[in-house]
Enzyme design. Structure first.
Site, mmCIF file in Angstrom:
data_model
loop_
_atom_site.group_PDB
_atom_site.id
_atom_site.type_symbol
_atom_site.label_atom_id
_atom_site.label_comp_id
_atom_site.label_asym_id
_atom_site.label_seq_id
_atom_site.Cartn_x
_atom_site.Cartn_y
_atom_site.Cartn_z
ATOM 1 N N LYS A 254 0.817 -1.222 0.000
ATOM 2 C CA LYS A 254 0.000 0.000 0.000
ATOM 3 C C LYS A 254 0.853 1.276 0.000
ATOM 4 O O LYS A 254 2.022 1.268 0.329
ATOM 5 C CB LYS A 254 -1.017 -0.040 1.140
ATOM 6 C CG LYS A 254 -2.195 -0.957 0.754
ATOM 7 C CD LYS A 254 -3.340 -0.937 1.710
ATOM 8 C CE LYS A 254 -4.459 -1.845 1.163
ATOM 9 N NZ LYS A 254 -5.451 -2.195 2.162
ATOM 10 N N ARG B 103 -3.603 -10.303 4.603
ATOM 11 C CA ARG B 103 -4.053 -10.257 3.203
ATOM 12 C C ARG B 103 -2.895 -9.725 2.366
ATOM 13 O O ARG B 103 -2.513 -8.563 2.509
ATOM 14 C CB ARG B 103 -5.292 -9.354 3.109
ATOM 15 C CG ARG B 103 -5.914 -9.305 1.730
ATOM 16 C CD ARG B 103 -7.111 -8.360 1.723
ATOM 17 N NE ARG B 103 -7.749 -8.337 0.417
ATOM 18 C CZ ARG B 103 -7.332 -7.580 -0.587
ATOM 19 N NH1 ARG B 103 -6.298 -6.774 -0.446
ATOM 20 N NH2 ARG B 103 -7.969 -7.618 -1.743
HETATM 21 N N1 HH2 Z 1 -7.617 -3.811 0.814
HETATM 22 C C1 HH2 Z 1 -7.984 -3.827 -0.480
HETATM 23 C C2 HH2 Z 1 -9.079 -4.574 -0.900
HETATM 24 N N2 HH2 Z 1 -9.775 -5.343 -0.030
HETATM 25 N N3 HH2 Z 1 -10.094 -6.155 2.171
HETATM 26 C C3 HH2 Z 1 -9.746 -6.168 3.465
HETATM 27 N N4 HH2 Z 1 -10.416 -6.928 4.352
HETATM 28 N N5 HH2 Z 1 -8.687 -5.408 3.936
HETATM 29 C C4 HH2 Z 1 -7.956 -4.614 3.108
HETATM 30 O O1 HH2 Z 1 -7.026 -3.934 3.588
HETATM 31 C C5 HH2 Z 1 -8.307 -4.576 1.719
HETATM 32 C C6 HH2 Z 1 -9.407 -5.372 1.288
HETATM 33 C C7 HH2 Z 1 -7.206 -3.011 -1.472
HETATM 34 O O2 HH2 Z 1 -6.169 -3.756 -2.035
HETATM 35 P P1 HH2 Z 1 -6.190 -4.519 -3.459
HETATM 36 O O3 HH2 Z 1 -7.172 -5.631 -3.499
HETATM 37 O O4 HH2 Z 1 -4.799 -4.956 -3.757
HETATM 38 O O5 HH2 Z 1 -6.557 -3.392 -4.495
HETATM 39 P P2 HH2 Z 1 -7.916 -2.980 -5.187
HETATM 40 O O6 HH2 Z 1 -8.916 -2.646 -4.154
HETATM 41 O O7 HH2 Z 1 -7.504 -1.783 -6.025
HETATM 42 O O8 HH2 Z 1 -8.376 -4.151 -6.027
#
Ligand code: HH2
Length: 276
Positions: A209, A243
């Site tokens: 992040k 995660r």
């Molecule tokens: N962060 C993201 C998405 N889902 N779910 C939980 N429980 N906690 C988190 O910190 C979290 C999440 C964002 O990351 P990412 O999936 O890599 O990116 P994007 O939302 O752009 O798909």
């Protein structure tokens, strides 16, 4: 929860912040998920809508079109979590064998999602976010970020329980990067033990992040070291589920950290929790 669990990220999206477009093709996403399981993922978190600031909203039909075949193919390789805020998408994923609903809105976006989770008896991840993905990074302010996030999560656990979700099925997540400045994220990680006093398993999502980029000066593809530091310290502070995009490295770091913390007999071969 006794052992830390690694939740491997499978983003079936064109626009996720770190891997958007890489796994939009279902065959690629499925191969990626299988690779993450081989690397030691305990859970696969499959998502079809990006939550990054300013990301395009997706209809339930399109989201399901992205994640449906991927969930179906990966169920059975590891417990599957569906990263969605929509009841329609969650229901279809649960029908296909998913076991966890990971909702970044903590059951606030879709009025049907809490009842669905209650009825199906699945595990639910409730995450804190200030505002919506569109607005969350517009000058977020808190009096005391940890206290406010803790209170929010306690309230959402209560709301989920009132809707019929069993308390032991609820996991909580402070939502690193969701309506938080660098300072807010650092404070939450530093005082994560206060979130753990809610008595529910704590999920932490700091992988790659932006705050890690800001504090280390590293670009997106170079934040693995920062991610590992964040996860290991979160483990020491009481986090249970991690995660991550980079499963092999997270697994290794957590296995080593657990032994150093004296929480695991190092003679036992470290294996994914789901394979035990
Ligand atoms: N962060 C993201 C998405 N889902 N779910 C939980 N429980 N906690 C988190 O910190 C979290 C999440 C964002 O990351 P990412 O999936 O890599 O990116 P994007 O939302 O752009 O798909």
């Amino acid at each position: 929860m006794t052992r830390p669990r690694v939740m491997g990220i499978v983003n079936v999206t064109p626009d996720s912040f770190s891997d958007g477009g890489r796994f939009l093709d279902p065959e690629r996403a499925i191969a990626h998920g299988r690779r993450l399981v081989a690397q030691g993922a305990d859970i696969l978190d499959i998502g079809g809508e990006s939550t990054r600031p300013g990301a395009q909203a997706v209809s339930a039909e399109d989201e399901l079109g992205r994640v449906g075949p991927v969930v179906e193919a990966l169920v059975g390789t590891a417990p599957v979590s569906i990263d969605t805020s929509k009841a329609l998408v969650a229901a279809a994923a649960l029908d296909r064998g998913a076991e966890i609903v990971n909702d970044v809105t903590a059951l606030r976006a879709d009025p049907d999602l809490a009842g669905l989770c209650a009825e199906r008896g699945c595990t639910v991840v409730l995450m804190h976010m200030l505002g919506s993905p569109r607005t969350m990074q517009d000058d977020p302010r808190y009096e005391d970020v940890v206290d406010q996030v803790r209170r929010f999560l306690a309230g959402r656990v209560e709301a989920a329980v009132s809707a019929g979700v069993a308390e032991e099925r609820i996991w909580v997540d402070p939502g690193i990067g969701f309506g938080k400045t660098v300072e807010h994220n650092l404070e939450l990680l530093r005082r994560l033990g206060e979130i753990a006093t809610l008595g529910r398993p704590v999920v932490i999502g700091s992988s790659r992040k932006r705050f890690l980029g800001e504090i280390t000066g590293r670009e997106l593809g170079e934040r693995l070291g920062g991610t590992i530091a964040s996860n290991v310290l979160a483990l020491a502070a009481g986090a249970d589920v991690f995660r991550v995009h980079d499963v092999a490295e997270a697994r290794q770091a957590l296995d080593a950290a657990e032994a150093i913390l004296g929480r695991r007999d190092w003679r036992e071969p470290p294996r994914p929790v789901h394979a035990r």
